[in-house]
Write a protein that holds these residues in place. Structure first.
Motif: not given
Length: 267
Positions: A212-225
């Motif tokens: 098994p692997v560990l998946e870390l997902v970092l989601v960057g949100k733009s306040p303009a969009l």
């Protein structure tokens, strides 16, 4: 103890003792059946157990190879604070220690790839369309590949900040370029889950597809969009890392406990 577990125990002991060194190959199936006096099914079950433990990797027509099982487990502190280094830009919680040298295995690659369904769902785009992906495989120096890091930039991000898609993103990296282009201040959300690796991921990390692997997902949100403009996916062998989080007391959980005042009934 089932016979396949006995075989697995013996092979495991031989691997740990160095009889079968890291990178070496175990005897073939036919040889193992003769050595242990068992059928192919018992050998297959024993090897499957060792593969799930991350000790070996069974590749059709290539043999049974011993993996590097000596890699130490690393701790990742999962705080909620994003810091900034004047030289590197934003710094997120990671498995590296201050001043520890890390290397890139192979070379960092920038290419347009069909966006996976999970990443597409975060970016709010159609799965499978070509999206810019920045990929690198990294580890501490003198250690095998530790993680795959894929950063996917939305079409709007590349349009507004073309330097973010170049090899040299400039001081502060691609995030600084995105914020300079009007997408700051970016807000981040992290998602973590365990899963099995794809064949490609297993090959890049040199692990068994059963591990098994560990998946870390970092989601960057733009306040303009008001939607994400970049998604970074880290894939790490699960047996090489543990997540550590410091818990803080809420005001309702302070010590010492405030005495409970019970109102008295009027006589």
């Amino acid at each position: 103890m089932p016979r396949y577990e006995q075989v697995a125990d013996d092979l495991r002991a031989r691997i740990h003792a160095g009889e079968y060194e890291v990178g070496a190959k175990l005897p073939q199936y036919s040889e193992l059946t003769e050595i242990y006096g068992v059928g192919r099914g018992v050998i297959s079950s024993a090897l499957g157990l060792l593969e799930r433990e991350g000790l070996i990797r069974v590749v059709k027509r290539a043999g049974i190879r011993v993996l590097d099982w000596r890699v130490q487990r690393r701790r990742i502190g999962r705080g909620q604070t994003v810091m900034r280094d004047p030289a590197r830009g934003y710094v997120f919680p990671a498995a590296s220690h201050a001043g520890e040298p890390w290397i890139v295995h192979g070379r960092a690659v920038r290419s347009y790839e069909p966006v996976p369904e999970r990443v597409a769902s975060f970016l709010g785009i159609e799965p499978g369309i070509a999206v810019l992906r920045r990929r690198r495989v990294t580890s501490p120096a003198d250690e095998p590949a530790f993680q795959i890091v894929d950063t996917w930039l939305s079409p709007e991000a590349v349009r507004d900040a073309p330097q973010a898609a170049e090899a040299n993103t400039g001081p502060g990296g691609y995030i600084d370029r995105l914020e300079e282009a009007g997408h700051g201040p970016i807000e981040w959300t992290e998602h973590a889950r365990a899963r099995t690796p794809s064949d490609e991921e297993a090959g890049l990390l040199d692990i068994s597809p059963e591990s098994p692997v560990l998946e870390l997902v970092l989601v960057g949100k733009s306040p303009a969009l008001d939607r994400p403009v970049d998604v970074t996916v880290r894939v790490i062998p699960a047996d090489r890392v543990e997540l550590v989080t410091d818990l803080r007391r809420d005001d309702s959980a302070q010590w010492p406990v405030a005495p409970v005042v019970v109102p008295t009934k009027p006589e």
